[in-house]
Design an enzyme around this catalytic site. Structure first.
Site, short mmCIF file in Angstrom:
data_model
loop_
_atom_site.label_atom_id
_atom_site.label_comp_id
_atom_site.label_asym_id
_atom_site.label_seq_id
_atom_site.Cartn_x
_atom_site.Cartn_y
_atom_site.Cartn_z
N ASP A 136 -19.60 3.07 12.63
CA ASP A 136 -19.26 4.24 13.15
C ASP A 136 -19.60 4.84 14.47
O ASP A 136 -20.75 4.42 14.80
CB ASP A 136 -19.76 5.63 12.26
CG ASP A 136 -18.83 5.74 11.02
OD1 ASP A 136 -17.64 5.14 10.89
OD2 ASP A 136 -19.18 6.58 10.15
N SER B 193 -4.31 2.24 17.58
CA SER B 193 -5.10 3.15 17.17
C SER B 193 -6.35 3.09 18.21
O SER B 193 -6.72 2.35 19.09
CB SER B 193 -5.90 2.35 15.84
OG SER B 193 -7.21 3.09 15.34
N TYR C 162 -9.84 -5.32 11.37
CA TYR C 162 -8.79 -4.34 11.54
C TYR C 162 -8.74 -4.14 13.04
O TYR C 162 -7.58 -4.10 13.57
CB TYR C 162 -9.01 -3.39 10.60
CG TYR C 162 -8.02 -2.09 10.75
CD1 TYR C 162 -6.71 -2.43 10.60
CD2 TYR C 162 -8.54 -0.90 11.74
CE1 TYR C 162 -5.77 -1.20 10.98
CE2 TYR C 162 -7.75 -0.15 12.11
CZ TYR C 162 -6.08 -0.31 11.56
OH TYR C 162 -5.41 0.62 12.01
N ILE D 75 -21.93 12.73 3.61
CA ILE D 75 -21.71 12.85 5.13
C ILE D 75 -22.71 11.74 5.62
O ILE D 75 -23.78 11.54 5.38
CB ILE D 75 -21.97 14.16 5.43
CG1 ILE D 75 -21.27 15.09 4.94
CG2 ILE D 75 -22.05 14.14 7.12
CD1 ILE D 75 -21.30 16.70 5.37
N PHE D 76 -21.85 10.81 6.34
CA PHE D 76 -22.56 9.56 7.13
C PHE D 76 -23.45 9.96 8.32
O PHE D 76 -22.94 9.65 9.37
CB PHE D 76 -21.58 8.48 7.15
CG PHE D 76 -20.74 7.96 6.00
CD1 PHE D 76 -21.42 7.90 4.82
CD2 PHE D 76 -19.40 7.86 6.01
CE1 PHE D 76 -20.58 7.50 3.70
CE2 PHE D 76 -18.70 7.61 4.86
CZ PHE D 76 -19.32 7.18 3.80
N LYS E 1 -5.53 -4.98 15.97
CA LYS E 1 -4.62 -3.96 16.90
C LYS E 1 -4.89 -4.29 18.20
O LYS E 1 -3.91 -4.30 19.08
CB LYS E 1 -5.34 -2.32 16.46
CG LYS E 1 -4.96 -1.98 15.10
CD LYS E 1 -3.44 -1.76 14.90
CE LYS E 1 -3.09 -1.61 13.64
NZ LYS E 1 -1.71 -1.32 13.29
N ASN F 15 0.74 -1.15 -0.22
CA ASN F 15 0.04 0.06 -0.01
C ASN F 15 0.83 1.20 -0.09
O ASN F 15 0.39 2.09 0.55
CB ASN F 15 -0.93 0.13 1.19
CG ASN F 15 -1.99 1.08 1.19
OD1 ASN F 15 -2.63 1.36 0.04
ND2 ASN F 15 -2.35 1.80 2.03
N ALA F 16 1.84 1.27 -0.60
CA ALA F 16 2.80 2.37 -0.95
C ALA F 16 3.62 2.38 -2.07
O ALA F 16 3.84 1.63 -2.70
CB ALA F 16 3.93 2.29 0.39
N PHE G 142 -5.03 8.81 16.87
CA PHE G 142 -6.36 9.25 16.76
C PHE G 142 -6.53 9.34 15.13
O PHE G 142 -6.49 8.27 14.38
CB PHE G 142 -6.94 10.55 17.54
CG PHE G 142 -7.23 9.91 18.93
CD1 PHE G 142 -6.23 9.22 19.62
CD2 PHE G 142 -8.78 9.89 19.28
CE1 PHE G 142 -6.55 8.60 20.91
CE2 PHE G 142 -9.06 9.36 20.49
CZ PHE G 142 -8.04 8.60 21.23
N LYS H 197 -4.77 -1.73 6.64
CA LYS H 197 -5.76 -0.60 7.54
C LYS H 197 -6.95 -0.32 7.02
O LYS H 197 -7.52 0.21 7.60
CB LYS H 197 -4.67 0.55 7.79
CG LYS H 197 -4.66 1.41 6.67
CD LYS H 197 -4.15 2.77 6.77
CE LYS H 197 -4.03 3.54 5.15
NZ LYS H 197 -3.66 5.01 5.47
#
Ligand code: NAD
Ligand code: WQD
Length: 338
Positions: free
Chosen positions: A295, A124, A149, A217-218, A153, A35-36, A178, A84
């Protein structure tokens, strides 16, 4: 002495490599580039005038790890490498646990074999799950993660606590980030998501640049001042400097130390959008859509511990986060492929 940085070609890793080189550390980067882009490291070399030793390999490749520890005098490892994406982790749980959990086990095992005992881990705020109250303290309840995910962590954090008890020579710092945003002020390195971004800040930038039509916007019915979700956004260069401080203090605290890295201030989605429009001078069209599954309403950090024990505080405010995010987007409309 050198610092091994796994995942050092990625978003937070490349900015941390930058900070470390500017502070006269020698770095060795290990990143499989899943991923980079290697261009990120070339640009860090250009910005700092330093040469980076880079291994384009997987952290699960034991032979490679052994050879790196044998060839370089590594004093500490900063472990960014990991997958991630929250949504991808739901579709590919085995890949996430294999990479993030099993990969970390292999790395720790090879560190132990090589006698390298200082370890900084990228955790995280997601480990707090749905907060019982804010601000979140390092002692706040963890658990209740809603995706592989986040669980990966939390599992690594638990493994580190057990491991440190068995291996008292180790000094382990867990940094709970954060919401990292922004980019290096040069606009030469930044966040380069694959495909359509999942995260708010790159999405806003791509709408402003015309690449995406409008922000969804969720939810605007959360129990927050304007109804949209509130998060603790922290400038990626502040985060990078947090790693520098953690490295400088790691030997003072054997065992496991845990720090939140945030600003201690929460902003809503609408506040972020307005701040971005003000700084960039670009409109960001949006629509309100239903809440996104998983969320939470709001989350921000208590940052007292990092300040007290590491002497670290985020220095950059919302305007700098927006300015640098936009500067990166404008200069690199196609990310590192631009
Ligand atoms: P990123 O994807 O940009 O960086 C991760 C890097 O690790 C990538 O360069 C990738 O190529 C590399 N990588 C992945 N698996 C690897 C493996 N098996 N071997 C070698 N390299 C591997 O992500 P980021 O935003 O820079 O995040 C860095 C770390 O911080 C990750 O562990 C992430 O989970 C954690 N984190 C990120 C955020 C965020 O919002 N960006 C928040 C909290 C924690
Ligand atoms: C922020 C706010 C969304 C996109 C995630 C991971 C977390 C961590 C950081 C790694 C929320 C809203 C977003 C959009 C929106 N990563 N939003 N429209 O969800 O706080 O955290 O990234 O550890 O684990 O879960 O960040 O940037 O996705 O969302 O309205 O298109 O923006 O609902 O309120 P989040 P985010």
């Amino acid at each position: 002495m050198a610092i091994l940085i796994t995942g050092g070609a990625g978003y937070i890793g490349s900015h941390t490599v930058m900070s470390l080189l500017e502070n006269q550390y020698e770095v060795v980067v290990l990143d499989n580039l899943v991923n980079a882009s290697p261009i990120a490291l070339e640009r860090v070399e250009r910005l700092t005038g330093c040469k980076i030793t880079f291994y384009p390999n997987d952290i699960q490749d034991r032979e490679q790890l052994r050879s790196i520890f044998a060839q370089h005098d590594i004093s500490a490892v900063i472990h960014f490498a990991g997958l991630k994406s929250v949504s991808e982790s739901v579709a590919k749980p085995l890949e996430y646990y294999q990479n993030n959990v099993a990969g970390t086990l292999i790395l720790l095992d090879e560190m132990r074999a090589a006698g390298v005992h200082d370890f900084i881990f990228s955790s995280s705020a997601t480990v707090y799950g749905a907060p019982e109250s804010t601000p979140l303290r390092e002692t706040s309840r963890t658990g209740g993660t809603t995706n592989p995910y986040g669980t990966s962590k939390l599992m690594v954090e638990q493994i580190l606590l057990d491991f440190a008890k068995a291996c008292p020579d180790f000094a382990i710092t867990i940094l709970r980030y954060f919401n990292p945003v922004g980019a290096h002020e040069s606009g030469l390195i930044g966040e380069d998501p694959n495909g359509i971004p999942n995260n708010l800040m790159p999405y806003i930038s791509q709408v402003a640049s015309g690449k995406l039509q409008r922000l969804s916007i969720f939810g605007d019915d959360y129990p927050t001042p304007d109804g949209t979700g509130v998060r603790d956004y922290v400038h990626v260069m502040d985060l990078a400097e947090g790693h520098l401080k953690a490295l400088q203090h790691i030997r003072q605290f054997p065992g496991v130390s845990i720090y939140n890295l945030g600003t201690g201030v929460g902003y809503s989605v609408l506040q972020m959008l307005k701040a971005f429009e003000k700084v960039s001078g670009r409109p960001v069209p949006y629509q309100i859509v239903p809440r996104r599954e998983g969320d939470i309403a709001e989350c921000w950090a208590d940052v007292e511990q990092a300040s007290k024990h590491l002497g670290w505080k985020a220095r950059r405010g919302l305007d700098e986060m927006m300015r640098d995010a936009w500067n990166w987007q404008e200069k690199n409309p196609l990310g590192f492929q631009s």
